[in-house]
Design a protein around this motif. Structure first.
Motif, mmCIF file in Angstrom:
data_model
loop_
_atom_site.group_PDB
_atom_site.id
_atom_site.type_symbol
_atom_site.label_atom_id
_atom_site.label_comp_id
_atom_site.label_asym_id
_atom_site.label_seq_id
_atom_site.Cartn_x
_atom_site.Cartn_y
_atom_site.Cartn_z
ATOM 1 N N ILE A 156 1.041 -1.290 -0.060
ATOM 2 C CA ILE A 156 -0.174 -0.207 0.104
ATOM 3 C C ILE A 156 0.723 1.362 -0.046
ATOM 4 O O ILE A 156 1.608 1.437 0.829
ATOM 5 N N ARG A 157 0.878 2.268 -1.052
ATOM 6 C CA ARG A 157 1.445 3.229 -1.253
ATOM 7 C C ARG A 157 0.758 4.479 -1.038
ATOM 8 O O ARG A 157 1.435 5.608 -0.666
ATOM 9 N N ARG A 158 -0.528 4.344 -1.141
ATOM 10 C CA ARG A 158 -1.706 5.413 -0.930
ATOM 11 C C ARG A 158 -1.717 6.099 0.412
ATOM 12 O O ARG A 158 -1.998 5.469 1.304
ATOM 13 N N GLU A 159 -1.142 7.280 0.805
ATOM 14 C CA GLU A 159 -0.992 8.017 1.911
ATOM 15 C C GLU A 159 -2.435 7.860 2.761
ATOM 16 O O GLU A 159 -3.572 8.278 1.852
ATOM 17 N N GLY A 160 -2.421 8.068 4.019
ATOM 18 C CA GLY A 160 -3.825 8.199 4.557
ATOM 19 C C GLY A 160 -4.360 6.891 5.301
ATOM 20 O O GLY A 160 -3.694 5.827 5.504
ATOM 21 N N ILE A 161 -5.535 7.013 5.602
ATOM 22 C CA ILE A 161 -6.175 5.801 6.310
ATOM 23 C C ILE A 161 -6.988 4.889 5.279
ATOM 24 O O ILE A 161 -7.685 5.392 4.511
ATOM 25 N N VAL A 162 -6.651 3.479 5.435
ATOM 26 C CA VAL A 162 -7.167 2.475 4.359
ATOM 27 C C VAL A 162 -7.834 1.362 5.008
ATOM 28 O O VAL A 162 -7.313 1.155 6.204
ATOM 29 N N VAL A 163 -8.485 0.467 4.645
ATOM 30 C CA VAL A 163 -8.765 -0.683 5.035
ATOM 31 C C VAL A 163 -8.339 -1.723 3.870
ATOM 32 O O VAL A 163 -8.573 -1.536 2.865
ATOM 33 N N THR A 164 -7.434 -2.648 4.486
ATOM 34 C CA THR A 164 -7.061 -3.731 3.541
ATOM 35 C C THR A 164 -7.407 -4.988 4.190
ATOM 36 O O THR A 164 -8.089 -5.385 4.713
ATOM 37 N N VAL A 165 -6.378 -5.982 3.794
ATOM 38 C CA VAL A 165 -6.766 -7.499 3.851
ATOM 39 C C VAL A 165 -6.986 -7.780 5.343
ATOM 40 O O VAL A 165 -5.994 -7.300 5.994
ATOM 41 N N PRO A 166 -8.088 -8.239 6.134
ATOM 42 C CA PRO A 166 -8.104 -8.415 7.369
ATOM 43 C C PRO A 166 -7.194 -9.306 7.926
ATOM 44 O O PRO A 166 -6.636 -10.329 7.379
#
Length: 283
Positions: free
Chosen positions: A74-84
């Motif tokens: 993940i390179r996109r800055e900020g808050i994200v939801v990824t693989v649990p």
């Protein structure tokens, strides 16, 4: 097997948080109404999504690993939801530099020298940095010292002619060669070498005095050669001008004597004291 960086699955973090909050509200309402199956299901889904919330800082990458398998970065800055329930390793993508230790190596002529360099680099493939090498920062440092040694042995420290490249006289070319050598070694780690510069270059202490004397002797010889060449030209011009103006006629013996006196006066390190011939006492 070489691993290439790929994007991991992500979802907008704020949307994920709203979805989790909604699931928690549904969970509470269903538990109040004693609809335990729906409530517990919503709670499990909320916890699952919540375990994938990830915060990515600017110029950082999060390497996502799930059950021992690389899922992407993940390179996109900020808050994200990824693989649990995945493991996320943070890799800095910022430009960094370090000074190598002073290394004692032999140049191409076998002379022991001390050399050090500053290395400017950054990670461009987070997957390679994590999976293809063990502790990539230490890998960069060790390979940098190896590259510096390899380049130092290709060139002489210094020469007394312009016929070949030297470590001291061709810093730009040596730095470019060091960058190419180091980049070839660091491709496996997903690291880009931005710049390399020599920060220290000197003869080793055991031969430094001898090499200094050699340089001084070479400088003196070169200066003497230039002085003599200039003096010969001046003497030739002086004699030619005297004879061409008809001021005097010189035979071979007097011409040699005058040339000798002029050369001594010009080449001498100290000011010469002229001796004026006023004639013999018994003339």
């Amino acid at each position: 097997m070489m691993i290439q960086e790929k994007p991991a699955w992500t979802m907008n973090g704020f949307l994920g948080i709203l979805l989790i909050a909604g699931l928690l509200v549904v969970t509470i309402l269903n538990l109040i109404q004693q609809q335990f199956i729906i409530g517990i299901t919503c709670l499990v889904v909320a916890i699952t999504l919540g375990s994938g919330i990830t915060l990515v800082q600017p110029n950082q990458s999060q390497v996502v690993i799930f059950l021992g398998k690389y899922m992407g970065s993940i390179r996109r800055e900020g808050i994200v939801v990824t693989v649990p329930f995945s493991i996320r390793k943070t890799i800095s993508l910022r430009v960094r530099n370090f000074n190598s230790n002073r290394l004692k190596v032999n140049d191409v002529n076998g002379n022991p020298i001390e050399i050090a360099a500053v290395i400017v680099f950054k990670v461009v493939d987070s997957a390679k940095a994590v999976f293809d090498v063990d502790r990539y920062e230490q890998f960069v440092e060790i390979q940098s010292e190896t590259a510096i040694r390899a380049v130092a042995t290709k060139y002489p420290y210094d020469t007394f002619s312009d016929a070949e490249l030297t470590l001291r006289g061709n810093a730009e070319e040596v730095s470019n060669e060091l960058t190419k050598e180091l980049q070839a070694r660091l491709n496996v780690a997903g690291v880009q070498v931005i710049e390399t510069r020599l920060t220290h270059l000197a003869y080793s202490t055991e031969i430094a005095q001898a090499m200094l004397q050699r340089q001084q002797a070479s400088a003196i010889i070169a200066a003497r050669k230039q002085i003599v060449e200039g003096a010969v030209g001046m003497v030739q011009d002086a004699i030619h001008q005297l004879e061409s103006n008809g001021a005097m006629e010189l035979d071979d013996e007097r011409r040699v004597a005058m040339a000798n006196n002029l050369l001594v006066s010009i080449v001498s390190d100290h000011g010469t004291t002229p001796v004026v011939n006023t004639g013999s006492l018994y003339q």
